[in-house]
Design a protein around this motif. Sequence first.
Motif, PDB file in Angstrom:
ATOM      1  N   VAL A 106       3.686  20.048  -3.620  1.00  0.00           N
ATOM      2  CA  VAL A 106       2.636  20.894  -4.196  1.00  0.00           C
ATOM      3  C   VAL A 106       2.780  20.967  -5.714  1.00  0.00           C
ATOM      4  O   VAL A 106       1.775  20.960  -6.442  1.00  0.00           O
ATOM      5  N   LEU A 107       4.007  21.039  -6.204  1.00  0.00           N
ATOM      6  CA  LEU A 107       4.213  21.083  -7.657  1.00  0.00           C
ATOM      7  C   LEU A 107       3.703  19.807  -8.311  1.00  0.00           C
ATOM      8  O   LEU A 107       3.005  19.855  -9.342  1.00  0.00           O
ATOM      9  N   ALA A 108       4.025  18.651  -7.716  1.00  0.00           N
ATOM     10  CA  ALA A 108       3.552  17.383  -8.277  1.00  0.00           C
ATOM     11  C   ALA A 108       2.028  17.279  -8.187  1.00  0.00           C
ATOM     12  O   ALA A 108       1.361  16.847  -9.142  1.00  0.00           O
ATOM     13  N   VAL A 161       6.170   9.953   3.050  1.00  0.00           N
ATOM     14  CA  VAL A 161       5.502  11.219   3.360  1.00  0.00           C
ATOM     15  C   VAL A 161       5.222  11.989   2.075  1.00  0.00           C
ATOM     16  O   VAL A 161       4.167  12.619   1.928  1.00  0.00           O
ATOM     17  N   PHE A 162       6.158  11.950   1.143  1.00  0.00           N
ATOM     18  CA  PHE A 162       5.958  12.630  -0.145  1.00  0.00           C
ATOM     19  C   PHE A 162       4.690  12.126  -0.827  1.00  0.00           C
ATOM     20  O   PHE A 162       3.852  12.914  -1.281  1.00  0.00           O
ATOM     21  N   ILE A 167      -0.929  12.628  -2.160  1.00  0.00           N
ATOM     22  CA  ILE A 167      -2.256  12.014  -2.359  1.00  0.00           C
ATOM     23  C   ILE A 167      -3.325  12.793  -1.612  1.00  0.00           C
ATOM     24  O   ILE A 167      -4.467  12.927  -2.085  1.00  0.00           O
ATOM     25  N   ALA A 168      -2.973  13.350  -0.449  1.00  0.00           N
ATOM     26  CA  ALA A 168      -3.945  14.103   0.339  1.00  0.00           C
ATOM     27  C   ALA A 168      -4.275  15.458  -0.284  1.00  0.00           C
ATOM     28  O   ALA A 168      -5.403  15.948  -0.158  1.00  0.00           O
ATOM     29  N   LEU A 169      -3.311  16.083  -0.981  1.00  0.00           N
ATOM     30  CA  LEU A 169      -3.520  17.423  -1.534  1.00  0.00           C
ATOM     31  C   LEU A 169      -4.064  17.414  -2.960  1.00  0.00           C
ATOM     32  O   LEU A 169      -4.696  18.380  -3.389  1.00  0.00           O
ATOM     33  N   THR A 170      -3.803  16.336  -3.704  1.00  0.00           N
ATOM     34  CA  THR A 170      -4.231  16.296  -5.110  1.00  0.00           C
ATOM     35  C   THR A 170      -5.734  16.480  -5.279  1.00  0.00           C
ATOM     36  O   THR A 170      -6.163  17.230  -6.171  1.00  0.00           O
ATOM     37  N   ILE A 217      -3.444  29.813  -8.750  1.00  0.00           N
ATOM     38  CA  ILE A 217      -2.440  30.488  -7.916  1.00  0.00           C
ATOM     39  C   ILE A 217      -2.863  30.484  -6.450  1.00  0.00           C
ATOM     40  O   ILE A 217      -2.065  30.166  -5.552  1.00  0.00           O
ATOM     41  N   ILE A 218      -4.116  30.820  -6.183  1.00  0.00           N
ATOM     42  CA  ILE A 218      -4.592  30.870  -4.802  1.00  0.00           C
ATOM     43  C   ILE A 218      -4.568  29.481  -4.170  1.00  0.00           C
ATOM     44  O   ILE A 218      -4.142  29.298  -3.023  1.00  0.00           O
ATOM     45  N   GLN A 219      -5.011  28.470  -4.918  1.00  0.00           N
ATOM     46  CA  GLN A 219      -5.017  27.111  -4.390  1.00  0.00           C
ATOM     47  C   GLN A 219      -3.595  26.621  -4.133  1.00  0.00           C
ATOM     48  O   GLN A 219      -3.352  25.873  -3.177  1.00  0.00           O
ATOM     49  N   THR A 220      -2.641  27.055  -4.942  1.00  0.00           N
ATOM     50  CA  THR A 220      -1.251  26.642  -4.749  1.00  0.00           C
ATOM     51  C   THR A 220      -0.685  27.201  -3.452  1.00  0.00           C
ATOM     52  O   THR A 220      -0.008  26.486  -2.697  1.00  0.00           O
TER      53      THR A 220
END
Length: 296
Positions: A106-108, A161-162, A167-170, A217-220
């Motif tokens: 999530v940070l990346a 997996v990383f 790629i799926a969350l970006t 913040i909410i999206q994170t």
Amino acid sequence: MPRIRIYQEDHIPSPMQKVWQAFADNPFALMGLWAVCCLLTLAIFGPWIAPFSPEQQDPSALLLPPSWDASGTVEHFLGTDDLGRDIFSRLLHGAHLTFGMALAIVLASLLVGFVIGSISGMMKGLKSSILSHLLDALLSIPSLLLAILVVAVMGPGLDNVFWAVGIALTPQFVRAIHQAVHEELQKDYVTAARLDGANSIQVFWYVIMPNVWETVIIQTTLAISAAILDIAALGFLNLGAQAPSPEWGAMVSQGLDSLLTAPWTVTIPGVAILCSVLAINLVGDGLRSALSPIRN
């Protein structure tokens, strides 16, 4: 000589203090915050706290039930699996893999999505429209399905997996930040800042950014829970962590053969996944409720 009286002004809380006060008034949000802190502690120190190695086998303690069962022992607090491995130790090591990897992903994704979303949000015209339609097309694919497609191309394994989950969350971060920045550009105070002589960088950093933090913040928080589920799902499908990895999703998959005779091999890592996602969602809901009055 006249006496001078000094009046102490009432303390006016800062916006951060107001957010914390509103967040602290929600008992479920506080409970979720404590749970997240515990998970973070286990993700960092779990491998050192675990009493056994996650791959250590004990042939004399195969499918040993948890300690609260009459046949259980205190030595193996949460029981053992079909190979005699201590489930509690594997759960602690799994927190480092599942929860820790979710935070790193999530940070990346946040960093990449923030840069792309901010730049695209400041754009106008055809470029912004093309990117918006491209993001809509990517977001029409569920994140888990997109991660499965990436892993199918790159191959199974935690390293892949990383990249797959990232790629799926970006695109979700890009879309959320792009839309938030684009909406703020239409506000009157942005026009006033431009008329006052501020350039695009100053408008973005000093005028738009303070009003976009809520979305970030909410999206994170939403992305962390999604990342945990995606990592666990890929491990369950044998597309992520491979045996004998103690990743929680892989533990559920490995315990399916013993589900009827030893249900704790499946339920305990499943409950860990459920509790971690629930804690993140409670914190996210608490932050959303606490930030809304400040924004309004």
